[in-house]
Design a protein around this motif. Structure first.
Motif, PDB file in Angstrom:
ATOM      1  N   LEU A 173       6.824  35.887   2.631  1.00 41.39           N
ATOM      2  CA  LEU A 173       8.275  35.921   2.788  1.00 41.39           C
ATOM      3  C   LEU A 173       8.749  35.035   3.930  1.00 41.39           C
ATOM      4  CD1 LEU A 173       8.876  39.773   2.391  1.00 41.39           C
ATOM      5  CD2 LEU A 173       9.223  37.993   0.658  1.00 41.39           C
ATOM      6  N   PHE A 174       7.846  34.705   4.874  1.00 38.24           N
ATOM      7  CA  PHE A 174       8.328  33.934   6.031  1.00 38.24           C
ATOM      8  C   PHE A 174       7.470  32.732   6.401  1.00 38.24           C
ATOM      9  CE2 PHE A 174       5.670  37.337   7.779  1.00 38.24           C
ATOM     10  CZ  PHE A 174       4.874  36.669   8.675  1.00 38.24           C
ATOM     11  N   THR A 175       6.371  32.480   5.662  1.00 38.16           N
ATOM     12  CA  THR A 175       5.574  31.291   5.953  1.00 38.16           C
ATOM     13  C   THR A 175       5.029  30.703   4.666  1.00 38.16           C
ATOM     14  OG1 THR A 175       3.709  30.412   7.216  1.00 38.16           O
ATOM     15  CG2 THR A 175       3.444  32.607   6.287  1.00 38.16           C
ATOM     16  N   ALA A 176       4.815  29.383   4.682  1.00 32.84           N
ATOM     17  CA  ALA A 176       4.263  28.706   3.506  1.00 32.84           C
ATOM     18  C   ALA A 176       2.790  28.394   3.682  1.00 32.84           C
ATOM     19  CB  ALA A 176       5.037  27.415   3.242  1.00 32.84           C
ATOM     20  N   SER A 177       2.241  28.671   4.857  1.00 31.06           N
ATOM     21  CA  SER A 177       0.808  28.458   5.116  1.00 31.06           C
ATOM     22  C   SER A 177       0.238  29.754   5.653  1.00 31.06           C
ATOM     23  CB  SER A 177       0.605  27.320   6.119  1.00 31.06           C
ATOM     24  OG  SER A 177       1.128  26.106   5.617  1.00 31.06           O
ATOM     25  N   PRO A 237       4.036  34.227  15.641  1.00 33.28           N
ATOM     26  CA  PRO A 237       4.234  33.302  16.761  1.00 33.28           C
ATOM     27  C   PRO A 237       5.701  32.919  16.932  1.00 33.28           C
ATOM     28  CG  PRO A 237       3.454  32.080  14.864  1.00 33.28           C
ATOM     29  CD  PRO A 237       3.531  33.519  14.432  1.00 33.28           C
ATOM     30  N   PHE A 238       6.549  33.924  17.056  1.00 32.23           N
ATOM     31  CA  PHE A 238       7.988  33.694  17.175  1.00 32.23           C
ATOM     32  C   PHE A 238       8.517  34.428  18.407  1.00 32.23           C
ATOM     33  CE2 PHE A 238       6.917  34.302  12.567  1.00 32.23           C
ATOM     34  CZ  PHE A 238       6.915  32.971  12.212  1.00 32.23           C
ATOM     35  N   THR A 239       9.804  34.266  18.666  1.00 28.18           N
ATOM     36  CA  THR A 239      10.421  35.036  19.743  1.00 28.18           C
ATOM     37  C   THR A 239      10.501  36.501  19.326  1.00 28.18           C
ATOM     38  OG1 THR A 239      12.679  34.780  18.898  1.00 28.18           O
ATOM     39  CG2 THR A 239      11.839  33.034  20.349  1.00 28.18           C
ATOM     40  N   ARG A 284      14.871  15.372   4.015  1.00 35.03           N
ATOM     41  CA  ARG A 284      14.097  15.523   5.256  1.00 35.03           C
ATOM     42  C   ARG A 284      12.649  15.964   4.994  1.00 35.03           C
ATOM     43  NH1 ARG A 284      18.081  18.885   9.203  1.00 35.03           N
ATOM     44  NH2 ARG A 284      16.282  18.608  10.600  1.00 35.03           N
ATOM     45  N   LYS A 285      12.402  16.475   3.811  1.00 30.26           N
ATOM     46  CA  LYS A 285      11.063  16.914   3.383  1.00 30.26           C
ATOM     47  C   LYS A 285      10.350  17.784   4.431  1.00 30.26           C
ATOM     48  CE  LYS A 285      10.248  13.112   0.194  1.00 30.26           C
ATOM     49  NZ  LYS A 285       9.283  12.100  -0.304  1.00 30.26           N
ATOM     50  N   PRO A 286      10.963  18.877   4.833  1.00 30.39           N
ATOM     51  CA  PRO A 286      10.328  19.752   5.835  1.00 30.39           C
ATOM     52  C   PRO A 286       9.043  20.401   5.329  1.00 30.39           C
ATOM     53  CG  PRO A 286      12.242  20.831   4.876  1.00 30.39           C
ATOM     54  CD  PRO A 286      12.265  19.420   4.379  1.00 30.39           C
ATOM     55  N   PHE A 287       8.875  20.437   4.002  1.00 24.00           N
ATOM     56  CA  PHE A 287       7.684  21.069   3.432  1.00 24.00           C
ATOM     57  C   PHE A 287       6.404  20.311   3.784  1.00 24.00           C
ATOM     58  CE2 PHE A 287       9.721  18.319   0.284  1.00 24.00           C
ATOM     59  CZ  PHE A 287       8.686  17.461  -0.080  1.00 24.00           C
ATOM     60  N   LEU A 288       6.521  19.064   4.252  1.00 22.76           N
ATOM     61  CA  LEU A 288       5.338  18.305   4.654  1.00 22.76           C
ATOM     62  C   LEU A 288       4.741  18.830   5.957  1.00 22.76           C
ATOM     63  CD1 LEU A 288       6.525  14.655   3.868  1.00 22.76           C
ATOM     64  CD2 LEU A 288       5.183  16.211   2.425  1.00 22.76           C
ATOM     65  N   LEU A 294       9.912  30.229   7.777  1.00 21.00           N
ATOM     66  CA  LEU A 294      11.296  30.593   7.488  1.00 21.00           C
ATOM     67  C   LEU A 294      12.164  30.377   8.725  1.00 21.00           C
ATOM     68  CD1 LEU A 294      12.862  31.978   5.030  1.00 21.00           C
ATOM     69  CD2 LEU A 294      12.724  34.074   6.384  1.00 21.00           C
ATOM     70  N   VAL A 295      11.576  30.597   9.892  1.00 21.84           N
ATOM     71  CA  VAL A 295      12.309  30.430  11.155  1.00 21.84           C
ATOM     72  C   VAL A 295      12.760  28.985  11.312  1.00 21.84           C
ATOM     73  CG1 VAL A 295      12.113  30.506  13.672  1.00 21.84           C
ATOM     74  CG2 VAL A 295      11.117  32.338  12.283  1.00 21.84           C
ATOM     75  N   LYS A 296      11.869  28.024  11.084  1.00 31.01           N
ATOM     76  CA  LYS A 296      12.210  26.606  11.234  1.00 31.01           C
ATOM     77  C   LYS A 296      13.255  26.166  10.213  1.00 31.01           C
ATOM     78  CE  LYS A 296       7.813  24.946  13.170  1.00 31.01           C
ATOM     79  NZ  LYS A 296       6.680  24.004  12.995  1.00 31.01           N
ATOM     80  N   LEU A 297      13.073  26.588   8.968  1.00 29.81           N
ATOM     81  CA  LEU A 297      14.003  26.163   7.930  1.00 29.81           C
ATOM     82  C   LEU A 297      15.375  26.800   8.121  1.00 29.81           C
ATOM     83  CD1 LEU A 297      14.192  24.366   5.470  1.00 29.81           C
ATOM     84  CD2 LEU A 297      13.440  26.287   4.043  1.00 29.81           C
ATOM     85  N   ALA A 298      15.413  28.043   8.586  1.00 29.97           N
ATOM     86  CA  ALA A 298      16.691  28.703   8.862  1.00 29.97           C
ATOM     87  C   ALA A 298      17.445  27.979   9.973  1.00 29.97           C
ATOM     88  CB  ALA A 298      16.457  30.161   9.235  1.00 29.97           C
ATOM     89  N   ALA A 299      16.705  27.454  10.965  1.00 26.14           N
ATOM     90  CA  ALA A 299      17.342  26.698  12.052  1.00 26.14           C
ATOM     91  C   ALA A 299      17.965  25.413  11.514  1.00 26.14           C
ATOM     92  CB  ALA A 299      16.317  26.390  13.138  1.00 26.14           C
TER      93      ALA A 299
END
Length: 384
Positions: A173-177, A237-239, A284-288, A294-299
């Protein structure tokens, strides 16, 4: 020169005592400062193993006092919090924010307290009433206590396994790796503990001449647990605020049905946000990024984690893991047929599109296409 089996067993027992003490110390110190709650409980669990070995090793060290058995009752007590302690180890790795509840005392102490009361009675009270004959109820409980202990071990190991399997789904639900945070190392520990527990139960149930073999397996088991525990990564590894949002809003089991039915984004707004998300993914292809969460993409979207998760679930009928890896597989298909990528190996392509592991890359590619990357490239190059 033939070495008596008892001497071999004693040596292995001493080594296990030292190994378990060192591992307990390392877990409690947690020099990596990761998964703090989980490692504290892992230290408690390994400490239980250490105390189990003290009983027999005190005798080896010369502590043969008149009432040794009575004085070591408290040490044997740790055998009955061994399995619950491991269950809480798994629980706190998965939910570091988990609060301690009254019922947790029941899980942790019930069988141990029964053991203390039963042992105290049999050792101190029963001899005073020996002429009256044995107490039938206490005799029945004592004779079947090993069965209760065995059932306790397998119940908590089974419950730990179920929690780990649920965690595997939740992290999507929150990471792709998921390679570093799906707790595969802890699954290895669970399997090891189950095997060690099974051997222990066989050991106390059957009187074998070569019991030092069991001691060898226990020692190897401790080393395996140590090896697996050193492979752990920080699971969240988040706040603190981001971790709380993930744990309470995304993967809160008691409210999952309620969250699915709750409309976090208006229908008119969903299409607008979908367009923005698609533009970001394509331009931007953030999936690379193999560390995309989810935290990075939400930002990038400037919306909350919960809203982004809702958008992906509602707008694309996928979870975050599926959504991101679908883009990675599409990018892989392009690279496999692009002559500019011919210099790259399959491992190189996997890394380029955001996969950390070649095995996960191959499995994911086959799940989406029905073919391995090699098969896909061979078939489509022939048709060009």
């Amino acid at each position: 020169m033939n070495v008596p089996s008892t001497a071999v067993s004693d040596l292995l027992s001493i080594l296990s005592l030292g190994a378990s003490l060192l591992l307990a110390f390392l877990c409690l110190m947690n020099t990596q400062k990761v998964n703090k709650s989980g490692n504290r409980w892992l230290g408690v669990f390994v400490s239980c193993i250490f105390f189990l070995y003290i009983d027999e090793n005190l005798a080896l060290a010369g502590f043969k006092i008149e009432h040794a058995t009575k004085s070591l009752i408290i040490l044997n007590f740790t055998a009955f919090i061994f399995a619950p302690a491991f269950f809480y180890t798994v629980s706190y790795f998965i939910r570091p924010d988990r609060s301690w509840k009254i019922k947790d005392y029941f899980h942790l102490l019930t069988l141990g307290i029964i053991y203390l009361l039963l042992s105290t009675y049999l050792l101190f009270v029963e001899p005073l009433h020996a002429k009256e004959g044995p107490n039938f109820l206490l005799t029945l409980i004592a004779s079947n206590f090993g069965v209760l202990y065995s059932l306790q071990i397998f119940y908590y190991c089974g419950a730990s396994w179920v929690k780990l399997k649920k965690h595997e789904n939740d992290v999507r639900l929150f990471t792709a790796s998921i390679e570093n945070i799906d707790l595969r190392w802890l699954k290895g520990v669970v399997i090891c503990v189950i095997v060690m527990s099974l051997l222990f139960i066989i050991n106390i149930s059957i009187n074998l001449s070569y019991y030092y073999i069991f001691e060898l397996f226990y020692l190897v088991g401790i080393f395996i647990i140590a090896s697996f525990s050193l492979k752990q990564k920080e699971i969240y590894p988040f706040t603190n605020a981001q971790t709380n949002e993930i744990l309470h809003d995304l993967i809160q089991p008691s409210n999952s049905a309620k969250l699915e039915s709750k409309k976090l984004i208006e229908d008119s707004k969903i299409e607008e946000l979908k367009a923005i998300l698609l533009h970001i993914m394509e331009s931007r292809k953030p999936f690379l990024d193999c560390e995309l969460t989810l935290v990075k993409l939400a930002a990038m979207m400037d919306i909350s984690l919960h809203q982004l998760s809702y958008l992906i679930n509602t707008g694309f009928d996928e979870n975050f893991y599926q959504f991101v890896n679908r883009y990675r597989i599409e990018e892989t298909k392009k690279m496999l047929l692009d002559v500019k990528s011919n210099h790259l190996s399959f491992q190189g392509i996997a890394t380029e599109v955001g996969f950390k592991s070649k095995s996960v890359f191959n499995a994911t590619f086959k799940r989406y296409t029905g073919q391995t990357p090699r098969e896909y490239k061979a078939q489509n190059n022939n048709t060009l």
